[in-house]
Enzyme design. Structure first.
Site, PDB file in Angstrom:
ATOM      1  N   CYS A  97     -50.856  28.024  10.745  1.00  0.00           N
ATOM      2  CA  CYS A  97     -50.717  28.940  11.869  1.00  0.00           C
ATOM      3  C   CYS A  97     -51.401  28.339  13.099  1.00  0.00           C
ATOM      4  CB  CYS A  97     -51.304  30.316  11.617  1.00  0.00           C
ATOM      5  SG  CYS A  97     -50.640  31.135  10.183  1.00  0.00           S
TER       6      CYS A  97
ATOM      7  N   ARG B 235     -48.448  23.055  12.570  1.00  0.00           N
ATOM      8  CA  ARG B 235     -49.415  23.775  11.738  1.00  0.00           C
ATOM      9  C   ARG B 235     -48.797  24.960  11.011  1.00  0.00           C
ATOM     10  NH1 ARG B 235     -54.771  22.082  13.533  1.00  0.00           N
ATOM     11  NH2 ARG B 235     -55.497  23.431  11.887  1.00  0.00           N
TER      12      ARG B 235
ATOM     13  N   TRP C 121     -47.480  30.535   9.539  1.00  0.00           N
ATOM     14  CA  TRP C 121     -47.175  30.069   8.181  1.00  0.00           C
ATOM     15  C   TRP C 121     -47.522  31.256   7.294  1.00  0.00           C
ATOM     16  CZ3 TRP C 121     -49.807  29.448   3.560  1.00  0.00           C
ATOM     17  CH2 TRP C 121     -49.191  28.638   2.606  1.00  0.00           C
TER      18      TRP C 121
ATOM     19  N   ASN D 282     -55.189  33.697  12.556  1.00  0.00           N
ATOM     20  CA  ASN D 282     -55.077  32.650  11.537  1.00  0.00           C
ATOM     21  C   ASN D 282     -56.082  32.979  10.439  1.00  0.00           C
ATOM     22  OD1 ASN D 282     -53.428  31.343  13.331  1.00  0.00           O
ATOM     23  ND2 ASN D 282     -54.846  29.683  13.788  1.00  0.00           N
ATOM     24  N   GLY D 283     -55.702  32.803   9.196  1.00  0.00           N
ATOM     25  CA  GLY D 283     -56.632  33.065   8.094  1.00  0.00           C
ATOM     26  C   GLY D 283     -56.120  34.209   7.231  1.00  0.00           C
TER      27      GLY D 283
ATOM     28  N   GLU E 157     -48.829   9.466  -4.909  1.00  0.00           N
ATOM     29  CA  GLU E 157     -48.593   9.715  -3.484  1.00  0.00           C
ATOM     30  C   GLU E 157     -47.109   9.508  -3.131  1.00  0.00           C
ATOM     31  OE1 GLU E 157     -49.907  11.061  -1.106  1.00  0.00           O
ATOM     32  OE2 GLU E 157     -49.192  10.179   0.734  1.00  0.00           O
TER      33      GLU E 157
ATOM     34  N   LYS F  33     -44.746  12.380  -1.508  1.00  0.00           N
ATOM     35  CA  LYS F  33     -44.025  12.214  -0.236  1.00  0.00           C
ATOM     36  C   LYS F  33     -42.564  12.613  -0.410  1.00  0.00           C
ATOM     37  CE  LYS F  33     -46.496  12.167   2.018  1.00  0.00           C
ATOM     38  NZ  LYS F  33     -47.911  12.142   1.882  1.00  0.00           N
TER      39      LYS F  33
ATOM     40  N   GLU G 211     -42.196  16.431  -0.847  1.00  0.00           N
ATOM     41  CA  GLU G 211     -42.505  17.203   0.361  1.00  0.00           C
ATOM     42  C   GLU G 211     -41.375  17.207   1.368  1.00  0.00           C
ATOM     43  OE1 GLU G 211     -46.285  15.190   1.539  1.00  0.00           O
ATOM     44  OE2 GLU G 211     -46.905  17.242   1.913  1.00  0.00           O
TER      45      GLU G 211
ATOM     46  N   HIS H   8     -45.460   8.174 -23.566  1.00  0.00           N
ATOM     47  CA  HIS H   8     -46.036   9.346 -24.241  1.00  0.00           C
ATOM     48  C   HIS H   8     -45.323  10.641 -23.847  1.00  0.00           C
ATOM     49  CE1 HIS H   8     -49.243   6.939 -25.900  1.00  0.00           C
ATOM     50  NE2 HIS H   8     -49.426   6.419 -24.698  1.00  0.00           N
TER      51      HIS H   8
ATOM     52  N   LYS I  58     -49.364  21.822   8.113  1.00  0.00           N
ATOM     53  CA  LYS I  58     -50.171  20.607   8.207  1.00  0.00           C
ATOM     54  C   LYS I  58     -51.586  20.816   7.693  1.00  0.00           C
ATOM     55  CE  LYS I  58     -50.973  16.400   9.365  1.00  0.00           C
ATOM     56  NZ  LYS I  58     -50.447  15.420   8.413  1.00  0.00           N
TER      57      LYS I  58
END
Ligand code: M6R
Length: 609
Positions: free
Chosen positions: A2, A27, A75, A101-102, A482, A486, A489, A505, A604
């Site tokens: 946000c 964000r 968000w 925000n929060g 990673e 990527k 996402e 395995h 973000k």
């Protein structure tokens, strides 16, 4: 997570707010809204589900007569990302507008009390209770009403509030979610991220947790929620606007991938001491004694930062012989972790605001660890709360998928391992060689990035697949994780990262002719073992995309595609092998027509638990 921007005293309030929202959109971007007070003293609100562009289109040429407003890009946490739940949110009589925000954790009980007192709720958000609480406490002083409301609230917040009853001020407050006031000629700005206001000012004052400010067009005052007057600390920020614009690239992600040659130069500039074969990290100087004495490091992080931390764990154990526990910050904080008397905790975070990492760092500190930060954003909460640390100097990272920050984190962890190594088990000669190998990395990064077209072609061949497997060993196992992250996402393709030897395995059951397997098979100490893993994939008709060391002709006989990286020492390979991973994910996402810089459901900076 946000974004908040507000403006008071300036002309063209609406365009300042919309431009600010665009800068904040990385964000959070599922809905956006704006509230202004016009000259008749009415609050006018415009909100839309979707991107800031949708809000902008809706607003069109709308130019209300106003010089005060607040805006928000969201968000969603509580309530669907629709127009109704978008901020700003209002009280019953539409006289108070608030952006937040929060998370208000006790919103359920507050809502019940307020509803019993006749307040009428319109949204599914946690935030709306705050607008009604302020209304409830309002007795002619907005600043006091906000302060009293916040005393009732549990959770985290960065808020901005305006009221038609006092149209000459914006009230802002912070607890766990950043906020800053910007001094700008002929007015004031407020923002949750200075990116929103750098077009207008470089002079800012950051609020600390549990501080509340009243901002008017040429003045402001700051107090704590507990009524202690705060003397503001004015800071000059150094944000180059070019760094937060795409600069001709089609996406921020591609720009940031390509910046890595320079970023790595920046992250090592002035930090290599060839004379002594070590690293110079000023932010750790004060803790030299503790760094020499410790026998346990804890590395805390989330997502990509956690994966960089995993590499750090391998590198520090190898170079310095210190035991390292790398922990998901979100697990660490709740597992009642054992922290030894002389433990040192490193919190790794690009944003420096990730709620879980911050909470884990506080938990480690509570249990006696010295807490150090490895952050990108200067002045961020983790950077400020830690006792020392190292900035990674990656510059603003706007693409939601982290790329250049990962590389800079890995480089800084290598520098830390060199410093610690030289304090302990690494010889002068080994240190000097390490310094030399590090200095060569920027040029080697460039040579991998120059091969982008070949990776693009491979991406085209496999962009229709729905599953990928990524394999690596040792230092390159976290790179496999990673790479898979990527891809997930930004292209929404299912991908799993695995230690190569673990494939047999379980995951080997997934392999058939449809399955692309990206294998990091560089010439390191486990090379021959990884070749064996490639054989296992080929025997089941899987398609192998190998990342290999240049001049390795052997691998061409085994893999379907080979992407080469230059030779370096084992612990520095991740800085090269991650690049094809980033480019492969990027080009697959391009082929699939995905929203690369703002992938669905992500944000973000994750400032909520
Ligand atoms: O700002 P941080 O480094 O603390 O963020 C941690 C994660 O949220 C972040 O790395 C996330 O996984 C990224 N989207 C990865 O691309």
């Amino acid at each position: 997570m946000c974004g908040i921007v507000g403006s008071i005293g300036k002309e063209d309030t609406v365009s300042i707010l919309i431009k600010g929202l665009k800068r904040l959109e990385y964000r959070g971007y599922d809905s956006a809204g704006i509230a202004v007070i016009d000259q008749k003293g009415l609050i006018l609100v415009e909100k839309r589900a979707g991107k800031v562009k949708d809000l902008e289109n809706e607003i069109g040429e709308w130019k209300p007569d106003t010089n005060i407003g607040i805006a928000h890009t969201r968000w969603a946490t509580h309530g669907e990302p629709n127009e109704l739940n978008a901020h700003p949110l209002m009280d019953c009589k539409n006289r108070i507008a608030l952006v937040h925000n929060g998370i208000i954790e006790n919103y359920g009980s507050l809502k019940k009390i307020l509803a019993d007192r006749g307040h009428f709720f319109r949204t599914e958000t946690d935030t709306e209770v705050l607008a009604h609480l302020i209304e409830e406490f309002y007795e002619g002083n907005l600043f006091e009403a906000v302060r009293q409301s916040l005393q009732e609230v549990e959770g985290t917040y960065g808020i901005a509030v305006i009221s038609s009853l006092e149209p000459d001020k914006i009230i802002i407050a912070r607890h766990g979610s950043p906020l800053a006031i910007g001094h700008s000629g002929g007015g004031m700005l407020v923002a949750s991220d200075t990116a929103a206001i750098v077009d207008h000012t470089n002079k800012v004052v950051y609020l600390e947790d549990r501080e509340i400010a009243q901002v008017s067009k040429d003045n402001y005052k700051i107090e704590t929620i507990e009524k202690v007057i705060v003397t503001p600390k004015l800071q000059i920020i150094e944000t180059d606007i070019k760094k937060i614009e795409k600069g001709g690239y089609s996406h921020f992600m591609l720009k940031e991938i390509n910046e890595q040659t320079q970023i790595i130069k920046d992250s090592i500039r002035g930090r290599l001491d060839r004379e002594s074969g070590t690293a110079r990290l000023d932010g750790l100087d004060r803790h030299k004694k503790q760094l020499i004495e410790t026998d346990n490091l804890i590395i805390l992080g989330c997502g990509t930062s956690y994966y960089a931390g995993l590499i750090g764990g391998y590198v520090i154990e190898r170079n310095a012989g210190i035991q390292v526990n790398v922990e998901y910050a979100s697990e660490f904080r709740y597992k009642n972790p054992v922290v030894r008397k002389n433990s040192i905790a490193f919190a790794i975070s690009q944003s420096g605001e990730t709620a879980d990492t911050l909470a884990a760092m506080r938990e480690a500190s509570r249990k006696g660890a010295v807490c150090l930060g490895i952050c990108n954003v200067v002045g961020s909460t983790i950077a400020r709360e830690s006792e020392g640390g190292v900035y990674i100097h990656a510059g603003p990272e706007i693409g939601v998928a982290s790329t250049k920050a990962f590389s800079a984190q890995v480089m800084v962890l290598n520098l830390i391992s060199l410093l610690l190594g030289r304090m302990r088990i690494m010889s002068y000669d080994e240190g000097k060689i390490y310094v030399d190998r590090i200095s060569e990395i920027p040029q080697k990064i460039k040579s991998v990035l120059d091969e982008a077209d070949c990776i693009k072609e491979i991406a085209k061949l496999y962009s229709d697949r729905n599953n990928f497997l990524y394999l690596g060993r040792g230092f390159n196992f976290p790179v496999a994780l990673e790479g898979a992250l990527k891809l997930k996402e930004i292209s929404y393709v299912h991908a799993e990262g695995y230690p190569a030897a673990e494939m047999k395995h379980g995951p080997i059951a997934l392999i058939d002719k449809e399955m692309p397997v990206v294998v990091i098979a560089i010439k390191d100490s486990v090379y021959s073992k990884v070749l064996g893993n490639i054989e296992e994939v080929k025997a089941r008709k899987g398609k192998v995309i190998a990342i290999a060391t240049e001049k390795d002709s052997e691998i061409q006989k085994k893999a379907d595609h080979v992407i080469y990286v230059p030779e370096t020492i084992d612990s520095l390979y991740p800085l090269l092998t991650v690049l094809p991973m980033q480019l492969l994910a990027y080009y697959i996402a391009v082929e699939r027509g995905c929203s690369i810089d703002q992938p669905r459901n992500l944000a973000k900076s994750v400032t909520v638990e």
